[in-house]
Design an enzyme around this catalytic site. Structure first.
Site, short mmCIF file in Angstrom:
data_model
loop_
_atom_site.label_atom_id
_atom_site.label_comp_id
_atom_site.label_asym_id
_atom_site.label_seq_id
_atom_site.Cartn_x
_atom_site.Cartn_y
_atom_site.Cartn_z
N LYS A 160 0.87 -1.18 0.00
CA LYS A 160 0.00 0.00 0.00
C LYS A 160 0.91 1.23 0.00
CE LYS A 160 -3.70 2.35 2.54
NZ LYS A 160 -4.58 2.33 3.73
N LYS A 200 -2.10 -1.56 -3.73
CA LYS A 200 -2.96 -0.38 -3.72
C LYS A 200 -2.09 0.87 -3.85
CE LYS A 200 -6.34 2.05 -0.79
NZ LYS A 200 -7.02 2.10 0.52
#
Length: 412
Positions: A281, A334
Protein backbone atom coordinates in the site's frame (compact mmCIF):
# COMPACT_ATOMS: atom_id res chain seq x y z
CA UNK A 1 -43.82 -13.78 -92.60
CA UNK A 2 -45.91 -11.31 -90.69
CA UNK A 3 -43.97 -9.24 -88.28
CA UNK A 4 -44.48 -9.95 -84.64
CA UNK A 5 -46.86 -7.55 -83.01
CA UNK A 6 -46.15 -6.60 -79.43
CA UNK A 7 -48.89 -5.03 -77.46
CA UNK A 8 -48.43 -3.00 -74.34
CA UNK A 9 -45.88 -5.07 -72.50
CA UNK A 10 -45.10 -3.80 -69.02
CA UNK A 11 -42.17 -4.88 -66.90
CA UNK A 12 -42.84 -7.25 -64.00
CA UNK A 13 -41.98 -5.78 -60.64
CA UNK A 14 -39.10 -8.19 -60.16
CA UNK A 15 -37.27 -7.03 -63.32
CA UNK A 16 -34.89 -4.14 -63.69
CA UNK A 17 -35.38 -1.98 -66.81
CA UNK A 18 -32.35 -3.59 -68.48
CA UNK A 19 -33.62 -7.11 -67.77
CA UNK A 20 -37.01 -6.24 -69.19
CA UNK A 21 -35.63 -4.84 -72.46
CA UNK A 22 -33.50 -7.96 -72.96
CA UNK A 23 -36.46 -10.26 -72.34
CA UNK A 24 -38.75 -8.29 -74.67
CA UNK A 25 -36.22 -8.44 -77.57
CA UNK A 26 -35.74 -12.16 -77.14
CA UNK A 27 -39.48 -12.71 -77.18
CA UNK A 28 -39.93 -10.69 -80.41
CA UNK A 29 -37.25 -12.68 -82.24
CA UNK A 30 -38.80 -15.98 -81.27
CA UNK A 31 -42.31 -15.20 -82.57
CA UNK A 32 -43.07 -16.54 -86.18
CA UNK A 33 -46.72 -15.50 -86.17
CA UNK A 34 -48.65 -12.53 -85.02
CA UNK A 35 -48.99 -13.01 -81.30
CA UNK A 36 -49.45 -11.31 -78.02
CA UNK A 37 -46.15 -11.43 -76.22
CA UNK A 38 -46.34 -12.70 -72.63
CA UNK A 39 -44.08 -11.45 -69.84
CA UNK A 40 -41.22 -13.87 -69.34
CA UNK A 41 -41.78 -16.32 -66.57
CA UNK A 42 -39.53 -16.06 -63.51
CA UNK A 43 -37.61 -19.23 -62.87
CA UNK A 44 -38.74 -20.81 -59.66
CA UNK A 45 -36.12 -20.83 -56.94
CA UNK A 46 -34.56 -24.17 -56.06
CA UNK A 47 -36.56 -25.71 -53.23
CA UNK A 48 -34.74 -25.98 -49.94
CA UNK A 49 -33.46 -29.48 -49.38
CA UNK A 50 -33.29 -31.24 -46.04
CA UNK A 51 -30.00 -32.13 -44.42
CA UNK A 52 -30.58 -35.80 -45.30
CA UNK A 53 -31.18 -34.95 -48.98
CA UNK A 54 -28.00 -32.86 -49.11
CA UNK A 55 -25.99 -35.69 -47.54
CA UNK A 56 -27.43 -38.18 -50.05
CA UNK A 57 -26.49 -35.92 -52.95
CA UNK A 58 -22.91 -35.67 -51.71
CA UNK A 59 -22.68 -39.46 -51.30
CA UNK A 60 -23.97 -39.84 -54.88
CA UNK A 61 -21.22 -37.58 -56.14
CA UNK A 62 -23.44 -34.57 -56.68
CA UNK A 63 -21.81 -32.17 -54.27
CA UNK A 64 -22.79 -28.54 -54.83
CA UNK A 65 -20.26 -26.33 -56.48
CA UNK A 66 -18.37 -23.88 -54.31
CA UNK A 67 -19.73 -20.33 -54.31
CA UNK A 68 -17.75 -17.87 -56.41
CA UNK A 69 -15.10 -15.95 -54.48
CA UNK A 70 -16.27 -12.51 -53.41
CA UNK A 71 -14.88 -9.61 -55.37
CA UNK A 72 -11.74 -8.11 -53.88
CA UNK A 73 -12.52 -4.73 -52.33
CA UNK A 74 -10.89 -1.82 -54.08
CA UNK A 75 -8.19 0.20 -52.37
CA UNK A 76 -8.59 3.98 -52.21
CA UNK A 77 -7.36 5.97 -55.17
CA UNK A 78 -3.68 6.78 -54.88
CA UNK A 79 -2.75 3.63 -52.96
CA UNK A 80 0.80 2.66 -53.99
CA UNK A 81 1.34 -0.58 -55.89
CA UNK A 82 3.77 -2.75 -53.95
CA UNK A 83 4.98 -6.32 -54.00
CA UNK A 84 3.48 -8.62 -51.37
CA UNK A 85 5.71 -8.83 -48.32
CA UNK A 86 7.04 -12.34 -47.78
CA UNK A 87 6.17 -12.75 -44.11
CA UNK A 88 6.16 -16.25 -42.54
CA UNK A 89 4.21 -14.79 -39.59
CA UNK A 90 1.36 -12.32 -39.77
CA UNK A 91 -0.08 -11.87 -36.25
CA UNK A 92 -3.00 -9.89 -37.66
CA UNK A 93 -4.44 -13.13 -39.03
CA UNK A 94 -5.49 -14.00 -35.47
CA UNK A 95 -7.21 -10.62 -35.09
CA UNK A 96 -9.15 -10.47 -38.34
CA UNK A 97 -12.59 -11.36 -36.95
CA UNK A 98 -14.52 -11.02 -33.71
CA UNK A 99 -14.76 -14.80 -33.38
CA UNK A 100 -10.99 -15.20 -33.59
CA UNK A 101 -10.32 -12.30 -31.23
CA UNK A 102 -12.68 -13.80 -28.66
CA UNK A 103 -11.18 -17.26 -29.10
CA UNK A 104 -7.64 -16.08 -28.42
CA UNK A 105 -8.32 -13.51 -25.68
CA UNK A 106 -5.88 -14.27 -22.88
CA UNK A 107 -7.48 -12.25 -20.08
CA UNK A 108 -11.21 -12.37 -19.34
CA UNK A 109 -13.15 -10.27 -16.85
CA UNK A 110 -16.19 -11.60 -14.99
CA UNK A 111 -18.31 -10.08 -12.21
CA UNK A 112 -16.84 -12.72 -9.88
CA UNK A 113 -13.52 -10.86 -10.12
CA UNK A 114 -14.98 -7.72 -8.49
CA UNK A 115 -15.21 -6.68 -4.86
CA UNK A 116 -17.51 -3.69 -4.40
CA UNK A 117 -16.40 -1.12 -1.79
CA UNK A 118 -19.35 0.36 0.08
CA UNK A 119 -19.45 3.46 2.29
CA UNK A 120 -21.97 3.28 5.13
CA UNK A 121 -23.18 5.91 7.57
CA UNK A 122 -25.66 6.20 10.38
CA UNK A 123 -28.22 8.17 8.36
CA UNK A 124 -31.46 6.69 7.10
CA UNK A 125 -31.00 7.97 3.55
CA UNK A 126 -28.13 7.85 1.09
CA UNK A 127 -25.80 10.85 0.88
CA UNK A 128 -23.99 11.60 -2.43
CA UNK A 129 -20.20 11.88 -2.30
CA UNK A 130 -19.22 15.05 -4.13
CA UNK A 131 -15.73 13.89 -5.08
CA UNK A 132 -16.96 10.52 -6.35
CA UNK A 133 -19.87 10.99 -8.79
CA UNK A 134 -22.20 8.02 -8.71
CA UNK A 135 -21.12 6.88 -5.22
CA UNK A 136 -23.09 7.46 -2.02
CA UNK A 137 -22.67 7.07 1.68
CA UNK A 138 -25.32 4.43 2.13
CA UNK A 139 -27.85 4.43 4.93
CA UNK A 140 -26.94 1.24 6.77
CA UNK A 141 -30.54 0.05 7.22
CA UNK A 142 -31.96 0.43 3.72
CA UNK A 143 -29.53 1.88 1.18
CA UNK A 144 -26.91 -0.74 2.01
CA UNK A 145 -29.29 -3.64 1.41
CA UNK A 146 -30.56 -2.13 -1.82
CA UNK A 147 -27.06 -1.60 -3.21
CA UNK A 148 -25.95 -5.12 -2.33
CA UNK A 149 -29.10 -6.53 -3.89
CA UNK A 150 -28.35 -4.68 -7.14
CA UNK A 151 -24.80 -6.01 -7.13
CA UNK A 152 -25.89 -9.59 -6.58
CA UNK A 153 -28.37 -9.32 -9.45
CA UNK A 154 -25.44 -8.87 -11.87
CA UNK A 155 -23.12 -11.42 -10.28
CA UNK A 156 -21.10 -9.31 -7.83
CA UNK A 157 -21.25 -11.20 -4.55
CA UNK A 158 -18.31 -9.70 -2.64
CA UNK A 159 -18.30 -6.37 -0.81
CA UNK A 160 -15.97 -4.48 1.50
CA UNK A 161 -17.33 -2.06 4.10
CA UNK A 162 -15.99 1.38 5.04
CA UNK A 163 -17.74 3.38 7.78
CA UNK A 164 -18.31 7.14 8.03
CA UNK A 165 -18.00 7.36 11.81
CA UNK A 166 -19.54 10.34 13.65
CA UNK A 167 -16.88 12.66 15.07
CA UNK A 168 -18.30 12.20 18.56
CA UNK A 169 -17.25 8.53 18.48
CA UNK A 170 -13.68 9.18 17.39
CA UNK A 171 -10.82 9.15 19.87
CA UNK A 172 -7.03 9.15 20.00
CA UNK A 173 -6.98 5.40 20.65
CA UNK A 174 -9.85 4.59 18.23
CA UNK A 175 -11.64 2.31 20.72
CA UNK A 176 -14.85 2.51 18.64
CA UNK A 177 -13.20 0.25 16.05
CA UNK A 178 -13.97 -2.85 18.13
CA UNK A 179 -17.39 -1.80 19.43
CA UNK A 180 -19.50 -4.87 18.64
CA UNK A 181 -22.56 -2.67 18.28
CA UNK A 182 -20.72 -0.22 16.05
CA UNK A 183 -21.70 0.76 12.53
CA UNK A 184 -19.62 -1.85 10.70
CA UNK A 185 -20.61 -4.66 13.04
CA UNK A 186 -24.32 -3.88 12.72
CA UNK A 187 -23.95 -3.68 8.94
CA UNK A 188 -22.25 -7.09 8.79
CA UNK A 189 -24.98 -8.74 10.84
CA UNK A 190 -27.70 -7.12 8.75
CA UNK A 191 -26.13 -8.24 5.48
CA UNK A 192 -25.48 -11.78 6.67
CA UNK A 193 -29.08 -12.08 7.85
CA UNK A 194 -30.38 -10.98 4.44
CA UNK A 195 -27.71 -12.56 2.20
CA UNK A 196 -26.07 -15.49 4.04
CA UNK A 197 -23.80 -16.39 1.10
CA UNK A 198 -22.53 -12.84 0.56
CA UNK A 199 -18.74 -12.59 0.98
CA UNK A 200 -18.03 -9.70 3.34
CA UNK A 201 -14.58 -8.13 3.54
CA UNK A 202 -13.85 -5.59 6.25
CA UNK A 203 -11.26 -2.87 6.60
CA UNK A 204 -8.97 -3.28 9.62
CA UNK A 205 -7.43 0.13 10.36
CA UNK A 206 -7.87 2.90 12.87
CA UNK A 207 -8.17 5.95 10.60
CA UNK A 208 -12.02 6.04 10.39
CA UNK A 209 -12.15 5.97 14.20
CA UNK A 210 -9.04 7.98 15.07
CA UNK A 211 -9.51 11.63 15.98
CA UNK A 212 -6.08 12.26 14.45
CA UNK A 213 -7.05 10.65 11.12
CA UNK A 214 -4.10 8.28 11.10
CA UNK A 215 -4.07 4.50 10.72
CA UNK A 216 -2.42 4.11 14.09
CA UNK A 217 -2.19 5.64 17.54
CA UNK A 218 -0.26 8.92 17.43
CA UNK A 219 2.28 9.82 20.10
CA UNK A 220 2.48 13.47 21.16
CA UNK A 221 5.51 14.02 18.94
CA UNK A 222 3.57 12.75 15.89
CA UNK A 223 5.15 9.29 15.74
CA UNK A 224 2.71 6.49 14.88
CA UNK A 225 3.04 3.79 17.55
CA UNK A 226 3.37 0.40 15.87
CA UNK A 227 2.92 -2.29 18.51
CA UNK A 228 0.19 -0.47 20.44
CA UNK A 229 -1.69 0.00 17.18
CA UNK A 230 -1.38 -3.71 16.37
CA UNK A 231 -2.97 -4.50 19.74
CA UNK A 232 -6.03 -2.44 18.78
CA UNK A 233 -6.14 -3.96 15.29
CA UNK A 234 -6.31 -7.45 16.73
CA UNK A 235 -9.31 -6.50 18.85
CA UNK A 236 -10.94 -4.89 15.80
CA UNK A 237 -10.40 -7.95 13.59
CA UNK A 238 -11.76 -10.39 16.18
CA UNK A 239 -14.85 -8.26 16.77
CA UNK A 240 -15.51 -8.12 13.01
CA UNK A 241 -15.13 -11.89 12.71
CA UNK A 242 -17.54 -12.31 15.59
CA UNK A 243 -20.07 -10.17 13.70
CA UNK A 244 -19.79 -12.46 10.66
CA UNK A 245 -16.99 -11.10 8.46
CA UNK A 246 -15.57 -13.61 6.00
CA UNK A 247 -12.30 -11.78 5.27
CA UNK A 248 -10.57 -9.15 7.42
CA UNK A 249 -8.32 -6.75 5.54
CA UNK A 250 -5.59 -4.93 7.49
CA UNK A 251 -4.87 -1.73 5.55
CA UNK A 252 -2.77 0.02 8.18
CA UNK A 253 0.74 -1.11 7.09
CA UNK A 254 1.95 -1.63 10.67
CA UNK A 255 4.79 -4.13 11.03
CA UNK A 256 3.80 -7.55 12.35
CA UNK A 257 0.06 -7.03 12.24
CA UNK A 258 -0.73 -10.01 9.96
CA UNK A 259 0.87 -12.53 12.31
CA UNK A 260 -0.69 -10.93 15.37
CA UNK A 261 -4.17 -10.85 13.82
CA UNK A 262 -3.86 -14.46 12.64
CA UNK A 263 -2.95 -15.55 16.14
CA UNK A 264 -5.79 -13.53 17.67
CA UNK A 265 -8.37 -14.93 15.26
CA UNK A 266 -7.22 -18.49 15.79
CA UNK A 267 -7.23 -18.07 19.57
CA UNK A 268 -10.90 -17.07 19.40
CA UNK A 269 -11.80 -20.00 17.14
CA UNK A 270 -12.00 -18.02 13.88
CA UNK A 271 -9.60 -20.25 11.99
CA UNK A 272 -11.76 -20.06 8.85
CA UNK A 273 -11.74 -16.26 8.66
CA UNK A 274 -9.32 -15.17 5.94
CA UNK A 275 -6.86 -12.28 5.95
CA UNK A 276 -6.43 -10.07 2.90
CA UNK A 277 -3.26 -8.13 3.62
CA UNK A 278 -2.70 -4.70 2.14
CA UNK A 279 0.80 -5.88 1.28
CA UNK A 280 2.03 -3.06 -0.97
CA UNK A 281 0.00 0.00 0.00
CA UNK A 282 1.71 3.11 -1.28
CA UNK A 283 1.59 6.65 0.14
CA UNK A 284 -0.35 7.78 -2.89
CA UNK A 285 -1.98 11.01 -4.04
CA UNK A 286 -4.90 8.97 -5.40
CA UNK A 287 -6.68 8.49 -2.05
CA UNK A 288 -8.11 12.00 -1.77
CA UNK A 289 -11.77 11.34 -2.70
CA UNK A 290 -11.90 8.34 -0.34
CA UNK A 291 -10.72 10.41 2.59
CA UNK A 292 -13.32 13.03 1.80
CA UNK A 293 -15.98 10.31 1.72
CA UNK A 294 -15.06 9.14 5.23
CA UNK A 295 -13.84 12.47 6.57
CA UNK A 296 -10.62 10.70 7.54
CA UNK A 297 -7.91 13.09 6.38
CA UNK A 298 -4.93 13.18 8.77
CA UNK A 299 -5.17 16.08 11.19
CA UNK A 300 -1.43 16.64 10.79
CA UNK A 301 1.44 15.31 8.69
CA UNK A 302 1.01 12.48 6.22
CA UNK A 303 1.23 8.68 6.15
CA UNK A 304 4.68 8.26 4.67
CA UNK A 305 6.22 6.71 7.79
CA UNK A 306 4.07 3.61 7.40
CA UNK A 307 2.77 3.50 3.82
CA UNK A 308 5.27 2.65 1.08
CA UNK A 309 7.35 5.09 -0.94
CA UNK A 310 5.89 5.33 -4.50
CA UNK A 311 9.43 5.16 -5.86
CA UNK A 312 10.09 1.71 -4.40
CA UNK A 313 9.63 -1.57 -6.25
CA UNK A 314 11.84 -4.17 -4.58
CA UNK A 315 10.53 -3.20 -1.15
CA UNK A 316 7.22 -4.81 -2.14
CA UNK A 317 9.01 -8.16 -2.05
CA UNK A 318 9.99 -7.60 1.58
CA UNK A 319 6.35 -6.96 2.49
CA UNK A 320 5.26 -9.96 0.40
CA UNK A 321 7.61 -12.37 2.13
CA UNK A 322 6.61 -11.02 5.55
CA UNK A 323 2.86 -11.31 4.91
CA UNK A 324 3.22 -14.81 3.48
CA UNK A 325 5.25 -15.92 6.47
CA UNK A 326 2.77 -14.42 8.95
CA UNK A 327 -0.28 -16.16 7.45
CA UNK A 328 -1.91 -13.86 4.90
CA UNK A 329 -4.37 -15.59 2.57
CA UNK A 330 -4.56 -12.84 -0.10
CA UNK A 331 -2.01 -10.15 -0.98
CA UNK A 332 -3.06 -6.68 -2.16
CA UNK A 333 -1.51 -3.87 -4.17
CA UNK A 334 -2.96 -0.38 -3.72
CA UNK A 335 -3.46 1.71 -5.88
CA UNK A 336 -3.86 -0.42 -8.99
CA UNK A 337 -3.33 1.36 -12.33
CA UNK A 338 -0.24 3.39 -11.30
CA UNK A 339 1.29 0.20 -9.86
CA UNK A 340 0.63 -2.46 -12.51
CA UNK A 341 4.32 -3.39 -12.39
CA UNK A 342 4.02 -4.15 -8.66
CA UNK A 343 0.93 -6.28 -9.26
CA UNK A 344 2.94 -8.30 -11.79
CA UNK A 345 5.85 -8.53 -9.33
CA UNK A 346 3.63 -10.05 -6.65
CA UNK A 347 1.94 -12.33 -9.17
CA UNK A 348 5.31 -13.69 -10.32
CA UNK A 349 6.71 -13.94 -6.79
CA UNK A 350 3.90 -15.50 -4.77
CA UNK A 351 1.50 -18.43 -5.18
CA UNK A 352 -1.14 -16.62 -3.13
CA UNK A 353 -4.14 -14.89 -4.74
CA UNK A 354 -3.43 -11.27 -5.63
CA UNK A 355 -5.93 -8.46 -5.20
CA UNK A 356 -5.66 -4.89 -6.43
CA UNK A 357 -7.56 -1.79 -5.35
CA UNK A 358 -8.67 0.58 -8.09
CA UNK A 359 -8.84 3.49 -5.68
CA UNK A 360 -11.06 6.55 -5.47
CA UNK A 361 -8.70 8.80 -7.40
CA UNK A 362 -8.60 6.36 -10.30
CA UNK A 363 -12.39 6.17 -10.26
CA UNK A 364 -12.90 9.92 -10.12
CA UNK A 365 -10.39 10.58 -12.92
CA UNK A 366 -12.27 8.33 -15.32
CA UNK A 367 -15.60 9.80 -14.26
CA UNK A 368 -14.39 13.39 -14.69
CA UNK A 369 -12.77 12.76 -18.08
CA UNK A 370 -15.87 10.94 -19.30
CA UNK A 371 -18.17 13.73 -18.11
CA UNK A 372 -16.01 16.22 -20.02
CA UNK A 373 -16.31 14.18 -23.21
CA UNK A 374 -12.63 13.23 -23.20
CA UNK A 375 -13.17 9.47 -22.78
CA UNK A 376 -15.73 6.85 -23.69
CA UNK A 377 -16.75 5.90 -20.15
CA UNK A 378 -17.75 2.30 -20.84
CA UNK A 379 -14.61 1.52 -22.83
CA UNK A 380 -12.34 3.27 -20.30
CA UNK A 381 -13.87 1.40 -17.36
CA UNK A 382 -13.61 -2.03 -18.94
CA UNK A 383 -10.13 -1.43 -20.34
CA UNK A 384 -8.79 -0.21 -17.00
CA UNK A 385 -10.15 -3.28 -15.20
CA UNK A 386 -8.90 -5.63 -17.90
CA UNK A 387 -5.41 -4.15 -17.58
CA UNK A 388 -5.41 -4.68 -13.82
CA UNK A 389 -6.41 -8.30 -14.27
CA UNK A 390 -3.91 -8.80 -17.08
CA UNK A 391 -1.15 -7.53 -14.78
CA UNK A 392 -1.94 -10.43 -12.44
CA UNK A 393 -4.79 -9.51 -10.09
CA UNK A 394 -7.24 -12.28 -9.28
CA UNK A 395 -9.77 -9.94 -7.70
CA UNK A 396 -10.21 -6.19 -8.01
CA UNK A 397 -11.69 -3.80 -5.48
CA UNK A 398 -13.42 -1.21 -7.65
CA UNK A 399 -16.17 1.36 -7.31
CA UNK A 400 -17.06 0.44 -10.90
CA UNK A 401 -18.00 -3.13 -9.89
CA UNK A 402 -21.75 -2.72 -10.36
CA UNK A 403 -21.43 -0.62 -13.52
CA UNK A 404 -18.82 -2.91 -15.08
CA UNK A 405 -20.81 -6.04 -14.29
CA UNK A 406 -23.81 -4.55 -16.09
CA UNK A 407 -21.62 -3.80 -19.10
CA UNK A 408 -20.33 -7.37 -19.12
CA UNK A 409 -23.88 -8.67 -18.93
CA UNK A 410 -24.85 -6.52 -21.90
CA UNK A 411 -27.30 -4.45 -19.87
CA UNK A 412 -25.80 -1.09 -20.86
Amino acid sequence: MAPAVLHSISAPACFSPKQFVTARSSCARSCRVTCIAEPPTVKASTPTRSVEECEAAVVAGNAPSAPPPPPKPRAPQGTPTVSTLHLPSRPRRNRKSLALRNAFQETVLTPANFILPLFVHEGETNSPIRAMPGCDRLGWRHGLLEEVSKARDVGVNSVVLFPKVPDALKSATADECYNENGLVHRSIRLLKDKFPDLVIYTDVALDPYNSDGHDGICREDGVIMNDETVHQLCKQAVSQARAGADVVSPSDMMDGRIGAIRAALDAEGFTDVSIMAYTAKYASAFYGPFRDALDSNPRFGDKRTYQMNPGNYREALIETRTDEREGADILMVKPALPYLDVIRLLRDSSPLPISAYQVSGEYSMIKAASAAGMLDEKKAILESLLCIKRAGADVILTYFALQAARYLAGEA
